[in-house]
Design an enzyme around this catalytic site. Structure first.
Site, PDB file in Angstrom:
ATOM      1  N   LYS A  22      56.064  55.082  47.667  1.00 46.53           N
ATOM      2  CA  LYS A  22      54.671  55.257  47.558  1.00 46.53           C
ATOM      3  C   LYS A  22      54.375  56.104  46.413  1.00 46.53           C
ATOM      4  O   LYS A  22      54.162  55.536  45.320  1.00 46.53           O
ATOM      5  CB  LYS A  22      54.003  56.361  48.286  1.00 46.53           C
ATOM      6  CG  LYS A  22      52.472  56.949  48.049  1.00 46.53           C
ATOM      7  CD  LYS A  22      51.698  58.005  48.873  1.00 46.53           C
ATOM      8  CE  LYS A  22      52.017  59.088  49.315  1.00 46.53           C
ATOM      9  NZ  LYS A  22      51.626  59.614  47.396  1.00 46.53           N
ATOM     10  N   ASN A  23      55.932  56.942  46.428  1.00 49.91           N
ATOM     11  CA  ASN A  23      55.353  57.758  45.021  1.00 49.91           C
ATOM     12  C   ASN A  23      56.337  57.075  43.645  1.00 49.91           C
ATOM     13  O   ASN A  23      56.544  57.696  42.600  1.00 49.91           O
ATOM     14  CB  ASN A  23      56.177  59.236  45.234  1.00 49.91           C
ATOM     15  CG  ASN A  23      55.705  59.780  46.105  1.00 49.91           C
ATOM     16  OD1 ASN A  23      53.866  60.082  46.342  1.00 49.91           O
ATOM     17  ND2 ASN A  23      55.837  60.666  46.861  1.00 49.91           N
ATOM     18  N   CYS A 117      43.919  69.566  46.612  1.00 47.44           N
ATOM     19  CA  CYS A 117      43.787  69.137  48.428  1.00 47.44           C
ATOM     20  C   CYS A 117      44.543  70.433  49.070  1.00 47.44           C
ATOM     21  O   CYS A 117      44.572  71.787  49.024  1.00 47.44           O
ATOM     22  CB  CYS A 117      45.130  68.359  47.958  1.00 47.44           C
ATOM     23  SG  CYS A 117      46.659  68.800  48.021  1.00 47.44           S
ATOM     24  N   ARG A 122      46.828  72.394  42.652  1.00 43.59           N
ATOM     25  CA  ARG A 122      47.216  71.109  42.207  1.00 43.59           C
ATOM     26  C   ARG A 122      47.092  70.932  40.428  1.00 43.59           C
ATOM     27  O   ARG A 122      46.371  70.048  40.608  1.00 43.59           O
ATOM     28  CB  ARG A 122      47.211  69.827  42.656  1.00 43.59           C
ATOM     29  CG  ARG A 122      47.217  70.046  44.148  1.00 43.59           C
ATOM     30  CD  ARG A 122      48.930  69.606  44.528  1.00 43.59           C
ATOM     31  NE  ARG A 122      49.185  68.526  44.579  1.00 43.59           N
ATOM     32  CZ  ARG A 122      49.934  67.605  45.355  1.00 43.59           C
ATOM     33  NH1 ARG A 122      48.981  67.618  46.426  1.00 43.59           N
ATOM     34  NH2 ARG A 122      50.629  66.237  44.861  1.00 43.59           N
ATOM     35  N   ASP A 308      58.577  67.018  49.966  1.00 34.90           N
ATOM     36  CA  ASP A 308      58.178  66.366  50.933  1.00 34.90           C
ATOM     37  C   ASP A 308      58.500  66.454  52.223  1.00 34.90           C
ATOM     38  O   ASP A 308      58.002  65.260  53.360  1.00 34.90           O
ATOM     39  CB  ASP A 308      57.925  65.066  50.368  1.00 34.90           C
ATOM     40  CG  ASP A 308      56.878  64.957  49.314  1.00 34.90           C
ATOM     41  OD1 ASP A 308      56.589  64.315  48.676  1.00 34.90           O
ATOM     42  OD2 ASP A 308      55.949  66.594  49.266  1.00 34.90           O
ATOM     43  N   ARG A 400      47.515  57.380  54.338  1.00 35.87           N
ATOM     44  CA  ARG A 400      47.382  56.822  52.528  1.00 35.87           C
ATOM     45  C   ARG A 400      49.744  56.389  52.399  1.00 35.87           C
ATOM     46  O   ARG A 400      49.587  56.420  51.534  1.00 35.87           O
ATOM     47  CB  ARG A 400      47.246  58.384  52.112  1.00 35.87           C
ATOM     48  CG  ARG A 400      45.697  58.659  52.621  1.00 35.87           C
ATOM     49  CD  ARG A 400      45.997  59.986  51.683  1.00 35.87           C
ATOM     50  NE  ARG A 400      45.950  59.728  50.323  1.00 35.87           N
ATOM     51  CZ  ARG A 400      45.887  60.494  49.138  1.00 35.87           C
ATOM     52  NH1 ARG A 400      44.603  61.627  49.932  1.00 35.87           N
ATOM     53  NH2 ARG A 400      46.272  60.658  48.125  1.00 35.87           N
TER      54      ARG A 400
END
Ligand code: EPZ
Length: 421
Positions: A22-23, A117, A122, A308, A400
């Site tokens: 995803k990243n 978030c 952020r 993460d 997500r």
């Protein structure tokens, strides 16, 4: 709203394939806006964030084709308007990654200011400072960032980031590819996803060196062409399943993953007592039925221990032998999952950005609530090592970032299913 119902059980075992990252995919999809010809991107994970980025590109009038395997062909030159609207940006902060490419290719961009978030505020000050150093004019009004290029084209600059920022490095790196002259990025992020983005940009004709190190040099070109690019495997997804296997005393094998992108994670798993073997594109983990040992760590930028993976290891430490000290140094509020784990019988005390985790043999199933992507994954892991049922709510966070999470865990022997409330 869907929930995940997990019944705690025994060790995970079996083999799964790792999905595309995803990243890495999100900046690469944004980078297609730089090109004057079609770019074909493959190995995209079927995730909500990817769909949102595709919807964002479509909202700007960029012509794109999606095939049944979610391979996407995007022609950045067809972009008709350069505004990223609040309605889309509020659902995915990574939308900010279109700012640099739009500004560099079209001379202007208007992107809704991404909010914070659950894990932190952020900010994007480093993104904006880097673009200003290249000659951009930046204004923030009515919740939007408006960036323009008064002199028609960005100019190369020597940029030192105040702190290591993945998104900031990606945004400025992309903009520098079309700037006039040389740009040097100091204190740049070194994550594998930065290398993947740079490799895609090079395939489009960009002149980049030093990617993967703290100093990246870019010599701007007039225009970027087309290419086909396959996104790298998701090292955090892979790490998540490895930690789940370690927590459940299991034995699994992952295919389509580069073990070199997970060094710090593999070192910690071996410290926890795992037997790790790997080849060029696979990793196997075997606990040989043993309970994991507690492992302490501090999250730092790559190649150090990744933030993460912090929540997932916290879940493993909750049932490990011994006491672990975990410090989260990247985000100001990323230990939130510990409160839900304590409701499952974990013994975790939090002081500022440090958690002290005293392992217990098993947790107890309970209804819990997810707060962000990786915290949700850690609650699934906690459910796998809890007696009874755990019902994880708000799993849109999980959708997500984890492709087919219940199917993959089911194929490893977990008792997990998606239920609608
Ligand atoms: C990327 O977020 C990842 N997201 C995050 O993964 C990951 O946790 C993070 O990098 C760190 O590795 C994507 O790649 C889409 P940062 P990003 O800019 O770029 C501060 C997941 O779970 N900062 O490296 O937003 C910031 O507050 C997600 O997949 C500034 O102060 O992270 C943070 O404390 C979560 N000003 C630190 O730097 C800025 O302008 C690192 O943030 C930018 C960042």
């Amino acid at each position: 709203m869907d929930k995940l119902l997990i019944r705690g059980g025994g060790p995970l075992s079996g083999e799964i394939r790792v999905s595309g990252s995803k990243n890495a995919a999100l900046p690469i999809l944004a980078a297609t806006l730089l090109s004057s010809e079609p770019i074909r991107v493959s190995n995209l994970p079927h995730l909500h964030d990817i769909t949102t980025m595709i919807a964002l590109l479509r909202s700007m009038g960029t012509e794109l084709l999606v095939d049944e395997k979610l391979c996407v062909e995007i022609n950045g030159a067809t972009t008709k308007q350069t505004t990223a609207p609040y309605e889309l940006v509020k659902t995915m902060r990574a939308s900010i990654l279109v700012l640099g490419p739009l500004l560099a290719h079209f001379g202007r961009a208007r992107v809704s200011f991404p909010g914070g978030c659950a894990i932190g505020s952020r900010p994007v000050d480093q993104h904006l400072r880097g673009l200003e150093a290249m000659g951009a004019q930046i204004e923030v009004d009515e919740g939007y960032i408006t960036a323009t290029c008064p002199n028609g084209r960005l100019k190369g600059a020597h940029i030192l980031f105040d702190m290591v920022t993945v998104g900031g490095t990606e945004n400025v790196l992309m903009a520098a590819c079309l700037a006039e002259g040389r740009t040097v990025l100091e204190n740049a992020a070194r994550e594998p996803e930065i290398i993947d983005l740079a490799n895609c940009l090079i395939a489009m004709g960009a002149k980049i060196s030093g990617h993967g190190s703290a100093t990246i040099t870019i010599d701007g070109v007039e225009k970027l062409g087309g290419c086909s690019y396959s996104v790298m495997p998701d090292r955090i997804e892979a790490g998540t399943y490895l930690v789940a296997a370690a927590a459940t005393r299991g034995n699994i094998k992952l295919r389509d993953i580069d073990p070199n992108t997970l060094d710090a994670v593999l070192v910690k798993l071996e410290e926890a007592g795992a037997k790790i073997e790997h080849g060029e594109d696979w990793i196997s983990l075997d606990m040989e039925g043993r309970r994991p040992k507690a492992v302490s760590f501090k999250t730092v930028p790559y190649p150090g221990f990744p933030t993460d993976m912090q929540a997932q290891f916290t879940a493993m430490n909750a049932v490990a032998e011994g006491v672990a000290k975990v410090s989260e140094t990247i985000f100001e509020n990323r230990l939130i999952q510990t409160h839900e784990m304590n409701r499952m019988g974990a013994n975790i005390s939090v002081d500022g950005n440090t958690a002290l985790i005293t392992g217990t043999e098993r947790l107890k199933g309970a209804p819990v609530m997810a707060s962000d992507l990786r915290a949700s994954a850690s609650l699934v892991i906690a459910g796998l090592v809890a007696d009874g049922e755990t019902l994880v709510d708000r799993i849109y966070h999980i959708d997500r970032g984890y492709e087919c999470i219940e199917e993959k865990f089911l194929s490893l022997g977990a008792d997990i299913r998606r239920v609608s409330s």
